[in-house]
Write a protein that holds these residues in place. Structure first.
Motif, PDB file in Angstrom:
ATOM      1  N   VAL A 127      45.524  31.693  30.176  1.00 50.78           N
ATOM      2  CA  VAL A 127      44.080  31.589  30.445  1.00 50.78           C
ATOM      3  C   VAL A 127      43.592  30.271  29.863  1.00 50.78           C
ATOM      4  N   TRP A 128      42.814  29.539  30.651  1.00 53.89           N
ATOM      5  CA  TRP A 128      42.224  28.280  30.200  1.00 53.89           C
ATOM      6  C   TRP A 128      40.727  28.501  30.012  1.00 53.89           C
ATOM      7  N   GLU A 129      40.337  28.770  28.774  1.00 59.86           N
ATOM      8  CA  GLU A 129      38.947  29.115  28.494  1.00 59.86           C
ATOM      9  C   GLU A 129      38.003  27.951  28.750  1.00 59.86           C
ATOM     10  N   LEU A 130      38.403  26.734  28.426  1.00 60.11           N
ATOM     11  CA  LEU A 130      37.527  25.584  28.642  1.00 60.11           C
ATOM     12  C   LEU A 130      37.328  25.275  30.122  1.00 60.11           C
ATOM     13  N   LEU A 131      38.308  25.614  30.939  1.00 55.97           N
ATOM     14  CA  LEU A 131      38.236  25.315  32.376  1.00 55.97           C
ATOM     15  C   LEU A 131      37.740  26.494  33.209  1.00 55.97           C
ATOM     16  N   GLY A 132      37.680  27.667  32.625  1.00 60.15           N
ATOM     17  CA  GLY A 132      37.226  28.836  33.366  1.00 60.15           C
ATOM     18  C   GLY A 132      38.203  29.266  34.441  1.00 60.15           C
ATOM     19  N   GLY A 133      39.475  29.206  34.110  1.00 60.73           N
ATOM     20  CA  GLY A 133      40.491  29.596  35.080  1.00 60.73           C
ATOM     21  C   GLY A 133      41.724  30.148  34.406  1.00 60.73           C
ATOM     22  N   PHE A 134      42.738  30.427  35.215  1.00 60.80           N
ATOM     23  CA  PHE A 134      43.973  30.964  34.647  1.00 60.80           C
ATOM     24  C   PHE A 134      45.150  30.701  35.577  1.00 60.80           C
ATOM     25  N   HIS A 135      46.328  30.839  35.005  1.00 58.92           N
ATOM     26  CA  HIS A 135      47.602  30.667  35.707  1.00 58.92           C
ATOM     27  C   HIS A 135      48.215  32.051  35.847  1.00 58.92           C
ATOM     28  N   ALA A 136      48.606  32.408  37.087  1.00 54.31           N
ATOM     29  CA  ALA A 136      49.161  33.748  37.307  1.00 54.31           C
ATOM     30  C   ALA A 136      50.210  33.729  38.415  1.00 54.31           C
ATOM     31  N   PHE A 137      51.049  34.738  38.406  1.00 55.40           N
ATOM     32  CA  PHE A 137      52.038  34.955  39.453  1.00 55.40           C
ATOM     33  C   PHE A 137      51.548  36.123  40.291  1.00 55.40           C
ATOM     34  N   LEU A 138      51.163  35.830  41.542  1.00 49.71           N
ATOM     35  CA  LEU A 138      50.465  36.809  42.380  1.00 49.71           C
ATOM     36  C   LEU A 138      51.128  37.013  43.729  1.00 49.71           C
ATOM     37  N   THR A 139      51.010  38.226  44.240  1.00 49.39           N
ATOM     38  CA  THR A 139      51.462  38.526  45.604  1.00 49.39           C
ATOM     39  C   THR A 139      50.358  38.101  46.579  1.00 49.39           C
ATOM     40  N   PRO A 140      50.685  37.943  47.857  1.00 47.09           N
ATOM     41  CA  PRO A 140      49.641  37.597  48.829  1.00 47.09           C
ATOM     42  C   PRO A 140      48.476  38.589  48.829  1.00 47.09           C
ATOM     43  N   GLU A 141      48.763  39.868  48.711  1.00 44.21           N
ATOM     44  CA  GLU A 141      47.690  40.873  48.711  1.00 44.21           C
ATOM     45  C   GLU A 141      46.747  40.671  47.521  1.00 44.21           C
ATOM     46  N   GLU A 142      47.305  40.365  46.351  1.00 44.35           N
ATOM     47  CA  GLU A 142      46.472  40.108  45.181  1.00 44.35           C
ATOM     48  C   GLU A 142      45.653  38.836  45.367  1.00 44.35           C
ATOM     49  N   ILE A 143      46.272  37.806  45.931  1.00 42.59           N
ATOM     50  CA  ILE A 143      45.569  36.549  46.187  1.00 42.59           C
ATOM     51  C   ILE A 143      44.398  36.780  47.130  1.00 42.59           C
ATOM     52  N   PHE A 144      44.626  37.497  48.212  1.00 44.97           N
ATOM     53  CA  PHE A 144      43.555  37.742  49.184  1.00 44.97           C
ATOM     54  C   PHE A 144      42.434  38.570  48.552  1.00 44.97           C
ATOM     55  N   ARG A 145      42.800  39.566  47.748  1.00 43.63           N
ATOM     56  CA  ARG A 145      41.800  40.438  47.139  1.00 43.63           C
ATOM     57  C   ARG A 145      40.904  39.662  46.178  1.00 43.63           C
ATOM     58  N   ILE A 146      41.515  38.844  45.294  1.00 43.71           N
ATOM     59  CA  ILE A 146      40.673  38.115  44.339  1.00 43.71           C
ATOM     60  C   ILE A 146      39.954  36.943  44.998  1.00 43.71           C
ATOM     61  N   ALA A 147      40.511  36.385  46.071  1.00 42.63           N
ATOM     62  CA  ALA A 147      39.818  35.299  46.777  1.00 42.63           C
ATOM     63  C   ALA A 147      38.511  35.796  47.389  1.00 42.63           C
ATOM     64  N   ARG A 148      38.430  37.066  47.678  1.00 45.43           N
ATOM     65  CA  ARG A 148      37.199  37.651  48.237  1.00 45.43           C
ATOM     66  C   ARG A 148      36.133  37.898  47.163  1.00 45.43           C
ATOM     67  N   MET A 149      36.513  37.767  45.908  1.00 47.25           N
ATOM     68  CA  MET A 149      35.552  37.987  44.819  1.00 47.25           C
ATOM     69  C   MET A 149      34.649  36.768  44.669  1.00 47.25           C
ATOM     70  N   ASP A 150      33.379  37.010  44.393  1.00 46.90           N
ATOM     71  CA  ASP A 150      32.417  35.916  44.213  1.00 46.90           C
ATOM     72  C   ASP A 150      32.734  35.060  42.993  1.00 46.90           C
ATOM     73  N   GLU A 151      33.398  35.642  42.001  1.00 47.36           N
ATOM     74  CA  GLU A 151      33.719  34.918  40.770  1.00 47.36           C
ATOM     75  C   GLU A 151      34.744  33.805  40.985  1.00 47.36           C
ATOM     76  N   VAL A 152      35.573  33.932  42.029  1.00 47.73           N
ATOM     77  CA  VAL A 152      36.651  32.964  42.273  1.00 47.73           C
ATOM     78  C   VAL A 152      36.138  31.810  43.128  1.00 47.73           C
ATOM     79  N   VAL A 153      36.410  30.593  42.661  1.00 48.58           N
ATOM     80  CA  VAL A 153      36.004  29.388  43.381  1.00 48.58           C
ATOM     81  C   VAL A 153      37.153  28.868  44.237  1.00 48.58           C
ATOM     82  N   ARG A 154      38.375  28.854  43.668  1.00 46.84           N
ATOM     83  CA  ARG A 154      39.521  28.284  44.376  1.00 46.84           C
ATOM     84  C   ARG A 154      40.821  28.838  43.812  1.00 46.84           C
TER      85      ARG A 154
END
Length: 121
Positions: free
Chosen positions: A84-111
């Motif tokens: 987790v990068w607290e100063l940047l407001g992001g994180f590094h993760a290993f995700l499946t396509p389904e997880e990527i699509f699900r969180i990409a639909r969240m308003d909190e996610v920018v990119r």
């Protein structure tokens, strides 16, 4: 006549295997939904489309704030988040396509981008 029958049987079995393999391959391919493409990097889109639904992708997720990042992290399995990068407001993760699509639909996610960082030891 017996050789012809044997040949037809073998060719039918091979055709069935090839056709079944093609169907299985096409069903397990991951296609990127249109509603999330604008939040995904082009490298990540290419890798998702080249992989299957079970492929794990090395991803960088950028959120609006660190609080939003923790909101998104709470929806993911604990073992998928690497850093987790607290100063940047992001994180590094290993995700499946389904997880990527699900969180990409969240308003909190920018990119969400593919992690193309190469470490040389």
């Amino acid at each position: 006549m017996n050789k012809l029958r044997k040949y037809v049987l073998i060719m039918s079995a091979i055709s069935l295997l090839v056709f079944s393999g093609f169907i299985l391959w096409s069903v397990t391919r991951a296609s990127v939904p249109e509603d999330v493409k604008h939040k995904l990097g082009s490298d990540l889109i290419e890798r998702i489309q080249a992989g299957t639904l079970a492929t794990i992708h090395d991803s960088i997720v950028a959120c609006r704030s660190i609080d939003d990042a923790y909101t998104v992290i709470d929806t993911l399995p604990d073992e998928s988040v690497e850093q987790v990068w607290e100063l940047l407001g992001g994180f590094h993760a290993f995700l499946t396509p389904e997880e990527i699509f699900r969180i990409a639909r969240m308003d909190e996610v920018v990119r969400i981008d593919y992690n193309a960082v190469i470490t040389i030891f």
